[in-house]
Design a protein around this motif. Sequence first.
Motif, PDB file in Angstrom:
ATOM      1  N   ALA A 139      17.576  57.993  47.551  1.00 44.48           N
ATOM      2  CA  ALA A 139      16.293  57.795  48.474  1.00 44.48           C
ATOM      3  C   ALA A 139      16.216  56.333  49.290  1.00 44.48           C
ATOM      4  CB  ALA A 139      15.247  57.815  47.441  1.00 44.48           C
ATOM      5  N   ILE A 140      17.162  55.465  48.605  1.00 43.98           N
ATOM      6  CA  ILE A 140      16.928  54.094  49.252  1.00 43.98           C
ATOM      7  C   ILE A 140      17.865  54.251  50.577  1.00 43.98           C
ATOM      8  CG2 ILE A 140      18.074  51.909  49.283  1.00 43.98           C
ATOM      9  CD1 ILE A 140      17.287  52.079  46.280  1.00 43.98           C
TER      10      ILE A 140
ATOM     11  N   GLU B 248      11.782  41.613  58.625  1.00 41.51           N
ATOM     12  CA  GLU B 248      12.766  40.818  59.448  1.00 41.51           C
ATOM     13  C   GLU B 248      13.729  42.148  59.614  1.00 41.51           C
ATOM     14  OE1 GLU B 248      13.577  36.860  59.991  1.00 41.51           O
ATOM     15  OE2 GLU B 248      11.604  36.406  58.594  1.00 41.51           O
ATOM     16  N   PHE B 249      14.246  42.660  58.496  1.00 43.51           N
ATOM     17  CA  PHE B 249      15.388  43.516  58.502  1.00 43.51           C
ATOM     18  C   PHE B 249      15.127  45.010  59.514  1.00 43.51           C
ATOM     19  CE2 PHE B 249      16.358  40.769  54.845  1.00 43.51           C
ATOM     20  CZ  PHE B 249      17.622  40.286  55.226  1.00 43.51           C
ATOM     21  N   PRO B 250      16.100  45.599  59.746  1.00 46.27           N
ATOM     22  CA  PRO B 250      15.750  47.055  60.396  1.00 46.27           C
ATOM     23  C   PRO B 250      15.561  47.874  59.280  1.00 46.27           C
ATOM     24  CG  PRO B 250      18.156  46.161  60.587  1.00 46.27           C
ATOM     25  CD  PRO B 250      17.724  44.984  60.060  1.00 46.27           C
ATOM     26  N   ALA B 251      15.066  48.903  59.510  1.00 45.68           N
ATOM     27  CA  ALA B 251      14.911  50.100  58.378  1.00 45.68           C
ATOM     28  C   ALA B 251      16.329  50.586  58.334  1.00 45.68           C
ATOM     29  CB  ALA B 251      14.114  51.317  59.229  1.00 45.68           C
ATOM     30  N   LEU B 252      16.452  50.621  56.827  1.00 43.53           N
ATOM     31  CA  LEU B 252      17.663  51.064  56.340  1.00 43.53           C
ATOM     32  C   LEU B 252      17.967  52.439  55.985  1.00 43.53           C
ATOM     33  CD1 LEU B 252      20.495  49.847  55.108  1.00 43.53           C
ATOM     34  CD2 LEU B 252      19.224  50.087  52.924  1.00 43.53           C
ATOM     35  N   ALA B 253      18.558  53.296  56.733  1.00 50.74           N
ATOM     36  CA  ALA B 253      18.856  54.611  56.874  1.00 50.74           C
ATOM     37  C   ALA B 253      20.172  54.803  57.003  1.00 50.74           C
ATOM     38  CB  ALA B 253      17.799  55.431  57.402  1.00 50.74           C
ATOM     39  N   SER B 254      20.949  55.465  56.424  1.00 45.45           N
ATOM     40  CA  SER B 254      22.216  55.653  56.776  1.00 45.45           C
ATOM     41  C   SER B 254      22.454  57.013  57.628  1.00 45.45           C
ATOM     42  CB  SER B 254      23.147  56.145  55.505  1.00 45.45           C
ATOM     43  OG  SER B 254      24.085  56.412  55.686  1.00 45.45           O
ATOM     44  N   LEU B 255      22.903  56.817  58.968  1.00 40.05           N
ATOM     45  CA  LEU B 255      22.862  58.001  59.920  1.00 40.05           C
ATOM     46  C   LEU B 255      24.409  58.110  59.974  1.00 40.05           C
ATOM     47  CD1 LEU B 255      20.357  56.830  62.526  1.00 40.05           C
ATOM     48  CD2 LEU B 255      20.152  58.632  60.761  1.00 40.05           C
TER      49      LEU B 255
ATOM     50  N   ARG C  39      10.728  52.432  51.548  1.00 38.05           N
ATOM     51  CA  ARG C  39      10.546  51.421  52.648  1.00 38.05           C
ATOM     52  C   ARG C  39      11.500  50.407  52.531  1.00 38.05           C
ATOM     53  NH1 ARG C  39       4.745  49.530  51.052  1.00 38.05           N
ATOM     54  NH2 ARG C  39       5.645  49.556  49.044  1.00 38.05           N
ATOM     55  N   ALA C  40      12.836  50.754  52.417  1.00 36.94           N
ATOM     56  CA  ALA C  40      13.941  50.129  52.261  1.00 36.94           C
ATOM     57  C   ALA C  40      14.057  49.588  53.493  1.00 36.94           C
ATOM     58  CB  ALA C  40      15.313  50.956  51.753  1.00 36.94           C
TER      59      ALA C  40
ATOM     60  N   LEU D   4      25.357  52.430  58.665  1.00 35.66           N
ATOM     61  CA  LEU D   4      24.170  51.486  58.205  1.00 35.66           C
ATOM     62  C   LEU D   4      24.025  50.418  59.538  1.00 35.66           C
ATOM     63  CD1 LEU D   4      24.948  50.656  54.503  1.00 35.66           C
ATOM     64  CD2 LEU D   4      23.206  52.062  55.410  1.00 35.66           C
ATOM     65  N   PRO D   5      22.806  50.003  59.501  1.00 32.45           N
ATOM     66  CA  PRO D   5      22.362  48.837  60.583  1.00 32.45           C
ATOM     67  C   PRO D   5      23.225  47.806  60.248  1.00 32.45           C
ATOM     68  CG  PRO D   5      20.479  49.674  59.484  1.00 32.45           C
ATOM     69  CD  PRO D   5      21.476  50.360  58.843  1.00 32.45           C
ATOM     70  N   THR D   6      23.579  46.965  61.347  1.00 34.24           N
ATOM     71  CA  THR D   6      24.293  45.696  61.102  1.00 34.24           C
ATOM     72  C   THR D   6      23.223  44.606  61.446  1.00 34.24           C
ATOM     73  OG1 THR D   6      26.278  46.570  61.656  1.00 34.24           O
ATOM     74  CG2 THR D   6      26.280  44.140  62.070  1.00 34.24           C
ATOM     75  N   CYS D   7      23.092  43.550  60.487  1.00 29.60           N
ATOM     76  CA  CYS D   7      22.253  42.694  60.728  1.00 29.60           C
ATOM     77  C   CYS D   7      22.972  41.418  61.408  1.00 29.60           C
ATOM     78  CB  CYS D   7      21.788  42.119  59.428  1.00 29.60           C
ATOM     79  SG  CYS D   7      20.742  43.545  58.668  1.00 29.60           S
ATOM     80  N   ASP D   8      23.389  41.329  62.825  1.00 29.52           N
ATOM     81  CA  ASP D   8      23.981  40.571  63.521  1.00 29.52           C
ATOM     82  C   ASP D   8      23.546  39.162  63.484  1.00 29.52           C
ATOM     83  OD1 ASP D   8      25.960  42.387  64.508  1.00 29.52           O
ATOM     84  OD2 ASP D   8      24.834  42.916  65.792  1.00 29.52           O
ATOM     85  N   SER D   9      22.217  39.047  63.219  1.00 28.81           N
ATOM     86  CA  SER D   9      21.727  37.584  63.419  1.00 28.81           C
ATOM     87  C   SER D   9      21.603  36.818  61.962  1.00 28.81           C
ATOM     88  CB  SER D   9      20.424  37.791  63.949  1.00 28.81           C
ATOM     89  OG  SER D   9      19.435  38.466  63.527  1.00 28.81           O
TER      90      SER D   9
END
Length: 129
Positions: A109-110, A31-38, A116-117, A42-47
Motif C-alpha cells: 500500500a505504501i 515537500e516530498f513527491p508522491a511515493l508510488a513505484s512505477l 498518503r505516502a 521510485l522518485p528521486t529527491c534531488d534537492s
Amino acid sequence: MTAMLLPRENARFVLGPMPLLVLGEAPMHAEFPALASLEGLLPTCDSWKLMAGYSVCVLDGPDGGCLIPTLGGPEGVQGVLAWRDAVEQNGGAVVVSLPEIPDEFDWDAIFGGGRRARGGFVRGMGLNE
C-alpha cells in the motif's frame, strides 16, 4: 522552514534491498513527491541530502530539514549501525514520509501510492561533503 528535531518515535530505520528511512508526522511531508513505484522505479529527491550517523541522522532539504536521533528505537544499536552502513554502501536511502507511523507496515500500500505516502531516493552525504 528551518532544521528541527524530529522525535525518535516518529522515525524507523528499515533494512531491505535498499535502506529505508520511514518518517511519521514530519513537518516537511508535503515537500516530498508522491511515493508510488512505477515499474519498480521510485522518485528521486534531488534537492535533498541524507547524512546517516551513529547518534543522529540529518535530512537536509531545500527549505529546511530535520535531525533525527538514531539510538533508542526498536532497531537497537546493531540495527542502526547496519542501516548506516547500508546507506553508505547504497549511496543513500529511500525516505518514506507518512502522516503517522503505523503499528504495522503495509509496504504494498505504501509503495503503491496509498497511505498518503510521500518521498523517494535521497542521496547520502558524508561528514566532509
